[in-house]
Design an enzyme around this catalytic site. Sequence first.
Site, PDB file in Angstrom:
ATOM      1  N   ARG A  47       0.835  -1.208   0.000  1.00  0.00           N
ATOM      2  CA  ARG A  47       0.000   0.000   0.000  1.00  0.00           C
ATOM      3  C   ARG A  47       0.869   1.257   0.000  1.00  0.00           C
ATOM      4  NH1 ARG A  47      -1.636   2.110   4.557  1.00  0.00           N
ATOM      5  NH2 ARG A  47      -2.254   0.189   5.572  1.00  0.00           N
ATOM      6  N   TYR A  99     -17.799  17.543 -13.610  1.00  0.00           N
ATOM      7  CA  TYR A  99     -18.133  16.117 -13.712  1.00  0.00           C
ATOM      8  C   TYR A  99     -19.022  15.709 -12.517  1.00  0.00           C
ATOM      9  CZ  TYR A  99     -17.507  11.149 -12.952  1.00  0.00           C
ATOM     10  OH  TYR A  99     -17.746   9.831 -12.694  1.00  0.00           O
ATOM     11  N   ASP A 171      -8.685  19.202 -14.085  1.00  0.00           N
ATOM     12  CA  ASP A 171      -9.093  17.841 -14.443  1.00  0.00           C
ATOM     13  C   ASP A 171      -8.827  17.688 -15.938  1.00  0.00           C
ATOM     14  OD1 ASP A 171     -10.402  15.492 -15.159  1.00  0.00           O
ATOM     15  OD2 ASP A 171     -12.032  15.774 -13.719  1.00  0.00           O
ATOM     16  N   LYS A 196     -10.356   6.490 -18.325  1.00  0.00           N
ATOM     17  CA  LYS A 196     -10.812   6.946 -19.633  1.00  0.00           C
ATOM     18  C   LYS A 196      -9.724   6.743 -20.694  1.00  0.00           C
ATOM     19  CE  LYS A 196     -14.272   7.943 -17.028  1.00  0.00           C
ATOM     20  NZ  LYS A 196     -14.505   9.235 -16.413  1.00  0.00           N
TER      21      LYS A 196
HETATM   22  C1  LIG Z   1     -14.928   9.741 -15.234  1.00  0.00           C
HETATM   23  C2  LIG Z   1     -14.443  11.072 -14.824  1.00  0.00           C
HETATM   24  C3  LIG Z   1     -13.983  11.289 -13.515  1.00  0.00           C
HETATM   25  C4  LIG Z   1     -14.074  10.243 -12.412  1.00  0.00           C
HETATM   26  O1  LIG Z   1     -13.255   9.156 -12.597  1.00  0.00           O
HETATM   27  P1  LIG Z   1     -13.549   7.669 -12.064  1.00  0.00           P
HETATM   28  O2  LIG Z   1     -12.352   6.942 -12.571  1.00  0.00           O
HETATM   29  O3  LIG Z   1     -14.835   7.224 -12.630  1.00  0.00           O
HETATM   30  O4  LIG Z   1     -13.598   7.733 -10.575  1.00  0.00           O
HETATM   31  C5  LIG Z   1     -13.499  12.555 -13.211  1.00  0.00           C
HETATM   32  N1  LIG Z   1     -13.482  13.543 -14.118  1.00  0.00           N
HETATM   33  C6  LIG Z   1     -13.908  13.373 -15.382  1.00  0.00           C
HETATM   34  C7  LIG Z   1     -13.850  14.508 -16.345  1.00  0.00           C
HETATM   35  C8  LIG Z   1     -14.413  12.135 -15.786  1.00  0.00           C
HETATM   36  O5  LIG Z   1     -14.857  11.971 -17.042  1.00  0.00           O
END
Ligand SMILES: *Cc1c(COP(=O)(O)O)cnc(C)c1O
Length: 374
Positions: A47, A99, A171, A196
């Site tokens: 961890r 988001y 982000d 993503k």
């Molecule tokens: C999907 C997404 C997140 C969150 O990510 P997870 O891996 O689902 O926790 C944050 N910001 C954006 C822009 C996203 O598309």
Amino acid sequence: MRTKTKAIHAAMEVANPNPDIVPPVHRSTVYELDKEGRSEGDWHYTRLENPNRVQWEQVLKVMEEGEAAAAFSSGVAAASAVFQALEPGDHIIIPEDVYAGNRKLVHDLMKPWGLQADFIDMTDLKNVEDHINDNTRLIWIESPSNPLMNIMDIEAISDLAHQNDAMACVDNTWPTPINQMPLKLGADLVVHSTTKYFGGHSDILGGAVVSRKNDERFEKIRMVQRTGGAVPSPDDCWMLARSTRTLPYRMKGHNQNAETLARFLQNHPKVEKVFYPGLATHAGHEIAAKQMSSFGGMISFLIDGSAEEAIEIVGKSKLIGRATSLGGVESTWEHRRSSEGEGSITPENLIRISVGLEHADDLLEDLERALSDE
Ligand SMILES: *Cc1c(COP(=O)(O)O)cnc(C)c1O
């Protein structure tokens, strides 16, 4: 090295004790201590430190051109660590159309913890300035935003943050470092849902924070990572580092296909409006063109019709899958309002597409069919 080369060669020597071309997966959860029972730094439990995580974090750092990176088990875990590294009572500014998962995180977990937050329109710089107060320590930027594709001026907002003793955190999930480099524009932190485009194949959950400086603030994020424990598995880190090697080429394909589809949609009589920052008609196009090298694989559009009609159109595709999330090699789309649920400010006639890497003509045929009256 240029980006395409870095994506393939970054940190390949890390966690790779043998002459392997590709580093192995290190599944051991514990590491042997010396005879006095001591470990070297944090090398006693997975961890705290794991060779594959160290390797993946090096790759992230190189890709975003930061000094340090921390990998998490999801994108919201990464966002959560950024917020938890602040103090209860601190104030943040965050986009009103952030988001949906991050909005829920702030409302349901961080506000009860003591974080103060204003959700505002951040396309207007004056509005951002007006909401800064003595406790403001972080300005959260999501550009292009999800799903309205609003564009925020990363450089100007970062300057504003710094004048007020606050950090700017971007982000960068949608653009990826292939299309946008926030740290170069002056941001302090970049967060990702690596679920993503970094993962890219709809089969890994992950998140990351990359910091411009390896400073005390980053140390706090590192502490939250190890103490909070939302760390990715060695296998996930390995998979993400592997997928990153094709990220530049995948993004090139996503960018090209999305541009083709956006132009097609813009000229379709059933479509009321297309949100794609690459279109000259987009409200944020000028700033987008300044801070992005390409415009990404995500498109939203309003149909000339009701929520029911939008749902019906999404139901008619044969090739484009019906799913939330994004960034996979396969195209998917959704009636966004339905998946955001309570508190959503997304227009009810909005459809969001994650444009994949299929042949553009096959995608156009599917869109044509779904939008037709038959
Ligand atoms: C999907 C997404 C997140 C969150 O990510 P997870 O891996 O689902 O926790 C944050 N910001 C954006 C822009 C996203 O598309």
